[in-house]
Motif scaffolding. Structure first.
Motif, mmCIF file in Angstrom:
data_model
loop_
_atom_site.group_PDB
_atom_site.id
_atom_site.type_symbol
_atom_site.label_atom_id
_atom_site.label_comp_id
_atom_site.label_asym_id
_atom_site.label_seq_id
_atom_site.Cartn_x
_atom_site.Cartn_y
_atom_site.Cartn_z
ATOM 1 N N ILE A 94 43.445 4.588 5.031
ATOM 2 C CA ILE A 94 42.282 3.679 5.199
ATOM 3 C C ILE A 94 42.724 2.291 5.654
ATOM 4 C CG2 ILE A 94 40.753 2.400 3.667
ATOM 5 C CD1 ILE A 94 40.522 4.730 1.886
ATOM 6 N N LEU A 95 43.938 2.000 5.090
ATOM 7 C CA LEU A 95 44.638 0.691 5.846
ATOM 8 C C LEU A 95 44.839 0.576 7.001
ATOM 9 C CD1 LEU A 95 46.550 -0.615 2.848
ATOM 10 C CD2 LEU A 95 44.836 -1.722 3.670
ATOM 11 N N SER A 96 45.301 1.732 7.638
ATOM 12 C CA SER A 96 45.662 1.824 9.317
ATOM 13 C C SER A 96 44.594 1.756 9.816
ATOM 14 C CB SER A 96 46.474 3.255 9.276
ATOM 15 O OG SER A 96 47.610 3.310 8.665
ATOM 16 N N GLN A 97 43.329 2.366 9.277
ATOM 17 C CA GLN A 97 42.167 2.279 10.164
ATOM 18 C C GLN A 97 41.489 0.957 9.980
ATOM 19 O OE1 GLN A 97 40.926 4.645 12.199
ATOM 20 N NE2 GLN A 97 42.970 5.775 11.761
ATOM 21 N N ALA A 98 41.767 0.194 9.070
ATOM 22 C CA ALA A 98 40.922 -1.231 8.688
ATOM 23 C C ALA A 98 41.704 -2.154 9.370
ATOM 24 C CB ALA A 98 40.948 -1.288 7.069
ATOM 25 N N LEU A 99 42.908 -2.091 9.635
ATOM 26 C CA LEU A 99 43.675 -3.264 10.255
ATOM 27 C C LEU A 99 43.178 -3.797 11.352
ATOM 28 C CD1 LEU A 99 45.528 -5.217 9.624
ATOM 29 C CD2 LEU A 99 47.624 -3.765 10.411
ATOM 30 N N PRO A 100 43.086 -2.732 12.270
ATOM 31 C CA PRO A 100 42.460 -2.776 13.903
ATOM 32 C C PRO A 100 40.955 -3.548 13.749
ATOM 33 C CG PRO A 100 43.453 -0.692 13.904
ATOM 34 C CD PRO A 100 43.454 -1.219 12.393
ATOM 35 N N LEU A 101 40.167 -3.136 12.765
ATOM 36 C CA LEU A 101 38.789 -3.914 12.534
ATOM 37 C C LEU A 101 38.935 -5.224 12.147
ATOM 38 C CD1 LEU A 101 37.083 -0.689 10.801
ATOM 39 C CD2 LEU A 101 36.948 -1.446 13.194
ATOM 40 N N ASP B 219 46.728 -17.891 17.107
ATOM 41 C CA ASP B 219 47.898 -18.599 16.583
ATOM 42 C C ASP B 219 47.869 -18.851 14.738
ATOM 43 O OD1 ASP B 219 49.300 -18.580 18.697
ATOM 44 O OD2 ASP B 219 48.735 -20.819 19.463
ATOM 45 N N ASN B 220 46.438 -18.816 14.399
ATOM 46 C CA ASN B 220 46.229 -18.905 13.056
ATOM 47 C C ASN B 220 46.151 -17.860 12.327
ATOM 48 O OD1 ASN B 220 45.593 -21.614 13.743
ATOM 49 N ND2 ASN B 220 43.358 -21.479 13.701
ATOM 50 N N TRP B 221 46.164 -16.634 12.898
ATOM 51 C CA TRP B 221 46.213 -15.543 12.293
ATOM 52 C C TRP B 221 47.283 -14.283 12.374
ATOM 53 C CZ3 TRP B 221 44.914 -11.095 14.784
ATOM 54 C CH2 TRP B 221 44.029 -11.038 15.895
ATOM 55 N N LYS B 222 47.499 -14.327 13.731
ATOM 56 C CA LYS B 222 48.181 -13.249 14.544
ATOM 57 C C LYS B 222 49.795 -13.027 13.658
ATOM 58 C CE LYS B 222 48.802 -10.039 17.495
ATOM 59 N NZ LYS B 222 48.175 -8.876 17.518
ATOM 60 N N PRO B 223 50.386 -14.122 13.178
ATOM 61 C CA PRO B 223 51.748 -13.674 12.526
ATOM 62 C C PRO B 223 51.623 -12.986 11.304
ATOM 63 C CG PRO B 223 51.562 -16.284 13.523
ATOM 64 C CD PRO B 223 50.086 -15.516 13.578
ATOM 65 N N TYR B 224 50.603 -13.413 10.471
ATOM 66 C CA TYR B 224 50.179 -13.280 9.287
ATOM 67 C C TYR B 224 49.729 -11.517 9.474
ATOM 68 C CZ TYR B 224 50.543 -17.820 8.240
ATOM 69 O OH TYR B 224 50.980 -19.295 7.966
ATOM 70 N N VAL B 225 48.931 -11.293 10.337
ATOM 71 C CA VAL B 225 48.329 -9.650 10.388
ATOM 72 C C VAL B 225 49.677 -8.867 10.908
ATOM 73 C CG1 VAL B 225 47.014 -8.274 12.023
ATOM 74 C CG2 VAL B 225 46.303 -10.304 11.145
ATOM 75 N N GLU B 226 50.634 -9.566 11.573
ATOM 76 C CA GLU B 226 51.738 -8.648 12.120
ATOM 77 C C GLU B 226 52.719 -8.429 10.757
ATOM 78 O OE1 GLU B 226 53.731 -11.093 14.880
ATOM 79 O OE2 GLU B 226 52.390 -10.396 16.610
ATOM 80 N N ILE B 227 52.685 -9.471 9.863
ATOM 81 C CA ILE B 227 53.525 -9.223 8.514
ATOM 82 C C ILE B 227 52.867 -7.967 7.813
ATOM 83 C CG2 ILE B 227 54.142 -10.167 6.254
ATOM 84 C CD1 ILE B 227 54.170 -12.869 7.718
ATOM 85 N N ILE B 228 51.677 -8.143 7.812
ATOM 86 C CA ILE B 228 50.649 -7.056 7.004
ATOM 87 C C ILE B 228 51.138 -5.689 7.836
ATOM 88 C CG2 ILE B 228 48.500 -6.145 6.423
ATOM 89 C CD1 ILE B 228 47.497 -9.020 6.398
ATOM 90 N N GLU B 229 50.831 -5.565 8.965
ATOM 91 C CA GLU B 229 51.171 -4.498 9.898
ATOM 92 C C GLU B 229 52.610 -4.009 9.692
ATOM 93 O OE1 GLU B 229 50.328 -2.724 14.427
ATOM 94 O OE2 GLU B 229 50.397 -4.864 14.045
ATOM 95 N N ARG B 230 53.618 -4.630 9.416
ATOM 96 C CA ARG B 230 54.943 -4.353 9.334
ATOM 97 C C ARG B 230 55.010 -3.674 7.798
ATOM 98 N NH1 ARG B 230 56.377 -9.174 11.718
ATOM 99 N NH2 ARG B 230 56.844 -10.178 9.833
ATOM 100 N N GLN B 231 54.480 -4.504 7.032
ATOM 101 C CA GLN B 231 54.546 -3.806 5.533
ATOM 102 C C GLN B 231 53.716 -2.515 5.381
ATOM 103 O OE1 GLN B 231 56.603 -5.120 3.382
ATOM 104 N NE2 GLN B 231 57.164 -6.750 4.903
ATOM 105 N N LEU B 232 52.595 -2.438 6.112
ATOM 106 C CA LEU B 232 52.009 -1.074 6.053
ATOM 107 C C LEU B 232 52.834 -0.039 6.982
ATOM 108 C CD1 LEU B 232 49.300 0.221 5.483
ATOM 109 C CD2 LEU B 232 48.504 -0.483 7.659
ATOM 110 N N ASN B 233 53.669 -0.377 7.669
ATOM 111 C CA ASN B 233 54.470 0.793 8.405
ATOM 112 C C ASN B 233 55.319 0.869 7.493
ATOM 113 O OD1 ASN B 233 53.010 0.680 10.939
ATOM 114 N ND2 ASN B 233 54.263 -0.995 11.970
ATOM 115 N N ARG B 234 55.884 0.079 6.534
ATOM 116 C CA ARG B 234 57.098 0.488 5.460
ATOM 117 C C ARG B 234 56.159 1.315 4.737
ATOM 118 N NH1 ARG B 234 59.578 -4.447 2.490
ATOM 119 N NH2 ARG B 234 60.780 -2.586 1.730
ATOM 120 N N ILE B 235 55.175 1.124 4.365
ATOM 121 C CA ILE B 235 54.296 2.170 3.272
ATOM 122 C C ILE B 235 54.331 3.734 4.014
ATOM 123 C CG2 ILE B 235 52.291 2.790 1.920
ATOM 124 C CD1 ILE B 235 51.713 -0.379 1.781
ATOM 125 N N VAL B 236 54.072 3.428 5.365
ATOM 126 C CA VAL B 236 53.880 4.867 5.786
ATOM 127 C C VAL B 236 55.373 5.444 6.036
ATOM 128 C CG1 VAL B 236 53.481 5.886 8.280
ATOM 129 C CG2 VAL B 236 52.138 4.058 7.474
#
Length: 634
Positions: free
Chosen positions: A348-355, A366-383
């Motif tokens: 679910i998270l993998s599908q929701a992040l692009p949305l 610049d206001n959100w991209k670094p933080y989304v990347e953090i979330i994406e990296r942590q999500l990849n760790r979960i995967v």
């Protein structure tokens, strides 16, 4: 005196009999005693002058009048000697191989001495020069010690030979109790073992003439003050009691088992410097328990004590092996469960992040991209973790901490919720960070003084809408008790979890009892269901976390409070941790429904739909689980 005994013969016979160190007496043809030597006086405790000249030879050996073997041999010419011997000695006699007309026997004489004696005795007719029977002579030998030693050796040999045949302690001790019973000639014998945790004695092996008494004894435990064995345990010394009825504590003991204890012989079971139990003989059948009985039982106790320890070690090894097997099962089940629980939120998270990125496109990157990347990296760790879990299932070697996996699952749920809650806001990342800190920063929990009955009533009202769709009879028995000290939030989580667990394990038309009472100085809270119960091999694992007791797929789509809804298996682990940190005790007892132990059997979820539930075998008597909380009152 009979004329056939002339003076010379009498003098010669008197010298032979009197001078013999073998107990001997002689009777004439009228069954009157003519000789009763000193050795016979020592053996029987009767003076010669009491016996000689009378036909009361029986008084030296029996409590009631009856013929001795010399009397029977004397009458052999006119009566059926074999029949008479059989009547009085019941298979314990045989004809002499040395002299015709003579017989020998071995028998126990309870009237001799303080504890009775075993004798080997022979009787032969005395004939005159014409071959006529004019009297009879009987010799006796005290074989009590020989008999006891032989009996003890045979018992010890049987016990020694049997040790390898009995792998389970109860079976071994039941066999040993039978041997003790035979060795002592007692109505009953038992092995009492000390439960070091409760300081109580329990029966692990016993043998009684009456099987009903065996059954009653197996169901009873005794405190050390309740039975004589407690004295033996404390002192390490053997005890013999000839008038056990006089002991006040035995009236209550005998009432429990429906038995009258007249006499007791008890010796300690000692291993190194520890007294682990007691061997006991109960109610001697003939005579009284003697010093020789005590010596024999003490000799056997050494072998028995070692046998008990060896068998306990064997049982410990078997239990350890079962534990390893159970742990392997638990490991596989836990890993399988974690893998299953990770897949859905990760997908679910993998599908929701692009949305989420699409929704944030209107905000400067610049206001959100670094933080989304953090979330994406942590999500990849979960995967990656989920992938490692899958690899573990296929026996690849990865080390994954169960606690870390649990935290990952919680974080995955939390991120999805918070991202939806704060999406589109300029300070979204700051707000999410603040929210997480508020949730996970250390908090000080303050214990509150709680009336458990009132609190539980409130929780049942709060939870009732959640299980209103279930047809489960929740019965409440709340007795007045002292208040308890525990943080409200913790007590709420514990009670909600126990009530939900009970309802989820109970089929419709079933019953759950919630009770509060005070017993043994403790406030107790009980949640008891009459449901499916927990398999015995699962019971030791349920407090270890991530160990659901149902098949994972069986409850994956069900709602809380549904029958067999289950959960992630962490609730009971959390309760156990709460009990250790908040100073209360959590205990559990469960009986698995026997129907469900059969292959391919499942509970239909409704009692009326179960073909095995009948009037004679109602569902609520087939299985169930009870959790009890123990609190020290405030």
């Amino acid at each position: 005196m009979n004329d056939d005994f002339n003076h010379d013969h009498q003098d010669l016979l008197s010298q032979i009999v009197s001078g013999s160190p073998i107990p001997t007496f002689v009777i004439d043809r009228n069954h009157r005693v003519t000789h009763f030597n000193k050795a016979c006086e020592v053996l029987t405790g009767r003076k010669a002058e009491e016996i000689i000249g009378t036909d009361g030879q029986w008084r030296a050996f029996y409590a009631e009048k009856r013929p001795v073997m010399a009397d029977i041999v004397l009458d052999a010419a006119i009566e059926d000697i074999a029949g008479m011997l059989e009547t009085h000695y019941q298979g314990k006699f045989r004809a002499s191989s040395v002299r015709s007309g003579a017989f020998e026997a071995r028998d126990f004489f309870p009237a001799l001495g303080e504890d009775g004696k075993w004798l080997f005795f022979t009787a032969a007719p005395i004939r005159n020069a014409d071959g006529d029977v004019i009297g009879a002579i009987e010799t006796l030998q005290d074989i009590t010690q020989e008999k006891r030693v032989s009996h003890l050796n045979r018992s010890m040999l049987r016990v020694s030979k049997a040790l390898h045949r009995y792998s389970y302690l109860d079976d071994l001790l039941s066999f040993i109790s039978q041997e003790i019973k035979k060795l002592l000639g007692a109505e009953g014998a038992l092995v009492l073992l000390l439960d070091a945790e409760t300081n109580e004695l329990y029966t692990s092996g016993l043998a009684y003439d009456d099987p009903d008494r065996e059954k009653r004894m197996k169901e009873v435990r005794f405190s050390l003050d309740e039975v004589l064995a407690g004295q033996v345990i404390r002192t390490g010394e053997p005890v013999v009691m000839h008038d056990a009825e006089a002991l006040p504590q035995y009236a209550e003991r005998d009432r429990k088992i429906g038995y009258t204890t007249r006499s007791l012989l008890e010796v300690p079971l000692v291993v190194e410097d520890r007294t682990i139990g007691v061997l006991a003989g109960i109610n001697k059948k003939e005579g009284r328990f003697s010093g020789q009985d005590m010596d024999a039982l003490a000799a056997l106790a050494g072998t028995v004590a070692l046998a008990i320890e060896n068998t306990r070690h064997q049982e410990g090894l078997r239990a350890f092996y079962r534990e390893v097997q159970s742990l392997n099962t638990a490991k596989g089940k836990t890993i399988n469960h974690l893998s299953h629980e990770l897949k859905t939120p990760v997908a679910i998270l993998s599908q929701a992040l692009p949305l989420l990125e699409d929704e944030l496109a209107v905000v400067p990157e610049d206001n959100w991209k670094p933080y989304v990347e953090i979330i994406e990296r942590q999500l990849n760790r979960i995967v990656a973790i989920e992938s490692e879990v899958s690899d573990i299932i296929t026996d690849k070697e990865y080390k994954v901490a169960g606690l870390y996996n649990g935290m990952v699952l919680q974080c995955a749920d939390l991120l999805s919720v918070l991202a939806l809650k704060h999406q589109g806001k300029k300070d979204m990342v700051d707000q999410i960070t603040t929210h997480i800190r508020e949730l996970f920063s250390p908090k000080t929990m303050v214990a509150a003084t709680i009336d458990p009955g009132t609190f539980i009533q409130g929780r049942l009202r709060a939870l009732e809408p959640g299980f209103a769709h279930r047809q489960v009879d929740v019965r409440v028995l709340l007795e007045p008790t002292r208040p308890i000290q525990i943080p409200e939030v913790i007590f709420e989580k514990v009670m909600d979890g126990l009530i939900r667990n009970a309802i989820e394990n109970t089929p419709d038309e079933g019953r759950v009892d919630v009770a509060v009472f005070e017993k043994g100085g403790l406030v107790q809270v009980s949640v008891k269901d009459y449901g499916v119960g927990i398999r015995k091999d699962h019971q030791a694992r349920i407090f270890e976390g991530f160990f659901p007791t149902q098949d994972i797929l069986a409850y994956s789509t069900r709602k809380p409070f549904d029958f067999n809804a289950g959960g992630k298996g962490a609730d009971l682990l959390r309760m156990k941790i709460f009990s250790e940190t908040c100073g209360f005790t959590l205990d559990m007892a469960s009986t698995r429904c026997a129907v469900l132990d059969a292959p391919r059997q499942e509970c239909p979820g409704r009692i009326s739909a179960c073909p095995s539930a009948t009037v004679t075998r109602p569902c609520h008597e087939s299985g169930g689980t009870e959790f009890i909380l123990f609190f020290h009152g405030a």
